[in-house]
Design a protein around this motif. Structure first.
Motif, PDB file in Angstrom:
ATOM      1  N   MET A 186       0.837  -1.183   0.000  1.00 39.65           N
ATOM      2  CA  MET A 186       0.000   0.000   0.000  1.00 39.65           C
ATOM      3  C   MET A 186       0.878   1.242   0.000  1.00 39.65           C
ATOM      4  O   MET A 186       1.958   1.243   0.560  1.00 39.65           O
ATOM      5  CB  MET A 186      -0.895   0.032   1.237  1.00 39.65           C
ATOM      6  CG  MET A 186      -2.131  -0.793   1.096  1.00 39.65           C
ATOM      7  SD  MET A 186      -3.238  -0.675   2.520  1.00 39.65           S
ATOM      8  CE  MET A 186      -4.073   0.851   2.193  1.00 39.65           C
TER       9      MET A 186
ATOM     10  N   GLU B 191       1.184   4.848   1.443  1.00 41.47           N
ATOM     11  CA  GLU B 191       0.605   5.499   2.615  1.00 41.47           C
ATOM     12  C   GLU B 191      -0.125   6.796   2.269  1.00 41.47           C
ATOM     13  O   GLU B 191      -1.238   7.040   2.751  1.00 41.47           O
ATOM     14  CB  GLU B 191       1.687   5.760   3.660  1.00 41.47           C
ATOM     15  CG  GLU B 191       1.108   6.254   4.957  1.00 41.47           C
ATOM     16  CD  GLU B 191       2.127   6.344   6.074  1.00 41.47           C
ATOM     17  OE1 GLU B 191       1.727   6.757   7.161  1.00 41.47           O
ATOM     18  OE2 GLU B 191       3.308   6.028   5.849  1.00 41.47           O
TER      19      GLU B 191
ATOM     20  N   THR C 253      -3.440   6.091   0.802  1.00 39.94           N
ATOM     21  CA  THR C 253      -4.379   5.622   1.818  1.00 39.94           C
ATOM     22  C   THR C 253      -4.986   6.801   2.571  1.00 39.94           C
ATOM     23  O   THR C 253      -6.202   6.848   2.782  1.00 39.94           O
ATOM     24  CB  THR C 253      -3.667   4.680   2.805  1.00 39.94           C
ATOM     25  OG1 THR C 253      -3.102   3.599   2.077  1.00 39.94           O
ATOM     26  CG2 THR C 253      -4.620   4.164   3.853  1.00 39.94           C
TER      27      THR C 253
ATOM     28  N   GLN D 216      -7.482   8.537   0.481  1.00 35.96           N
ATOM     29  CA  GLN D 216      -8.752   7.811   0.465  1.00 35.96           C
ATOM     30  C   GLN D 216      -9.563   8.075   1.734  1.00 35.96           C
ATOM     31  O   GLN D 216     -10.784   8.253   1.665  1.00 35.96           O
ATOM     32  CB  GLN D 216      -8.508   6.307   0.345  1.00 35.96           C
ATOM     33  CG  GLN D 216      -8.103   5.860  -1.019  1.00 35.96           C
ATOM     34  CD  GLN D 216      -7.896   4.365  -1.023  1.00 35.96           C
ATOM     35  OE1 GLN D 216      -6.912   3.877  -0.493  1.00 35.96           O
ATOM     36  NE2 GLN D 216      -8.826   3.652  -1.613  1.00 35.96           N
TER      37      GLN D 216
ATOM     38  N   GLN E 177      -7.062   1.420  -5.434  1.00 30.72           N
ATOM     39  CA  GLN E 177      -6.362   0.745  -4.334  1.00 30.72           C
ATOM     40  C   GLN E 177      -6.199  -0.742  -4.621  1.00 30.72           C
ATOM     41  O   GLN E 177      -5.175  -1.334  -4.278  1.00 30.72           O
ATOM     42  CB  GLN E 177      -7.119   0.939  -3.022  1.00 30.72           C
ATOM     43  CG  GLN E 177      -6.471   0.285  -1.828  1.00 30.72           C
ATOM     44  CD  GLN E 177      -5.113   0.873  -1.545  1.00 30.72           C
ATOM     45  OE1 GLN E 177      -4.969   2.073  -1.402  1.00 30.72           O
ATOM     46  NE2 GLN E 177      -4.107   0.038  -1.450  1.00 30.72           N
TER      47      GLN E 177
ATOM     48  N   VAL F  32     -10.341   1.267   5.170  1.00 31.45           N
ATOM     49  CA  VAL F  32      -9.086   1.611   4.493  1.00 31.45           C
ATOM     50  C   VAL F  32      -7.988   1.855   5.522  1.00 31.45           C
ATOM     51  O   VAL F  32      -6.845   1.418   5.340  1.00 31.45           O
ATOM     52  CB  VAL F  32      -9.278   2.833   3.567  1.00 31.45           C
ATOM     53  CG1 VAL F  32      -7.955   3.385   3.094  1.00 31.45           C
ATOM     54  CG2 VAL F  32     -10.154   2.458   2.386  1.00 31.45           C
ATOM     55  N   TYR F  33      -8.317   2.512   6.611  1.00 30.32           N
ATOM     56  CA  TYR F  33      -7.333   2.724   7.674  1.00 30.32           C
ATOM     57  C   TYR F  33      -6.883   1.374   8.252  1.00 30.32           C
ATOM     58  O   TYR F  33      -5.698   1.164   8.493  1.00 30.32           O
ATOM     59  CB  TYR F  33      -7.903   3.614   8.773  1.00 30.32           C
ATOM     60  CG  TYR F  33      -6.945   3.813   9.914  1.00 30.32           C
ATOM     61  CD1 TYR F  33      -5.809   4.591   9.757  1.00 30.32           C
ATOM     62  CD2 TYR F  33      -7.158   3.192  11.144  1.00 30.32           C
ATOM     63  CE1 TYR F  33      -4.908   4.764  10.798  1.00 30.32           C
ATOM     64  CE2 TYR F  33      -6.263   3.347  12.181  1.00 30.32           C
ATOM     65  CZ  TYR F  33      -5.145   4.134  11.999  1.00 30.32           C
ATOM     66  OH  TYR F  33      -4.250   4.282  13.020  1.00 30.32           O
TER      67      TYR F  33
ATOM     68  N   LEU G  72      -4.442  -0.275   5.988  1.00 31.88           N
ATOM     69  CA  LEU G  72      -3.095   0.271   6.148  1.00 31.88           C
ATOM     70  C   LEU G  72      -2.393  -0.376   7.337  1.00 31.88           C
ATOM     71  O   LEU G  72      -1.215  -0.719   7.256  1.00 31.88           O
ATOM     72  CB  LEU G  72      -3.154   1.784   6.329  1.00 31.88           C
ATOM     73  CG  LEU G  72      -1.810   2.481   6.587  1.00 31.88           C
ATOM     74  CD1 LEU G  72      -0.907   2.374   5.363  1.00 31.88           C
ATOM     75  CD2 LEU G  72      -2.018   3.919   6.986  1.00 31.88           C
TER      76      LEU G  72
END
Length: 122
Positions: A1, A3, A6, A9, A48, A110-111, A114
């Motif tokens: 990913m 960062e 992310t 998003q 993503q 999404v968090y 990550l």
């Protein structure tokens, strides 16, 4: 990913959620703005997905459980279209609140993705 992508998003999903929430509480029906904001969140999620497929090939391997990551990603991708279908079928002010709930859930997911990608150890 990636960062920064992310965080982009998460911010876009939160802004879209606030737009949908304010529209719902203002009594507005689902419209191009609320459905479009949800569509932007979906487009970022599809990007993503591409990033998540490509990054392991360039040396950015996940540190957490890959299956858990993809389950979160697929679930997050399913939420916005299902919320839009709800909004187009129901056509009430509360449909905007459903759109807001969906995109806020996407922000949280999404968090969490990550965290799975960068923090956890397999």
């Amino acid at each position: 990913m990636i960062e920064w992508f992310t965080w982009l998003q998460v911010v876009v999903a939160c802004v879209a959620g606030l737009v949908c929430l304010f529209a719902g509480f203002a009594g507005k029906l689902p419209n191009d703005v609320t459905v479009g904001a949800t569509a932007v969140v979906l487009v970022l999620l599809l990007a993503q997905l591409v990033v998540a497929i490509v990054t392991p090939f360039v040396g950015n391997d996940p540190t957490g459980n890959v299956v858990e990551f993809y389950i979160y990603l697929v679930s997050a991708i399913l939420l916005p279209p299902l919320a839009v279908v709800w909004a187009l079928v129901d056509r009430s002010r509360w449909s905007n609140v459903v759109l807001a709930a969906a995109v806020f859930a996407v922000a949280v997911m999404v968090y969490r993705m990550l965290q799975i990608w960068t923090v956890q150890t397999a």
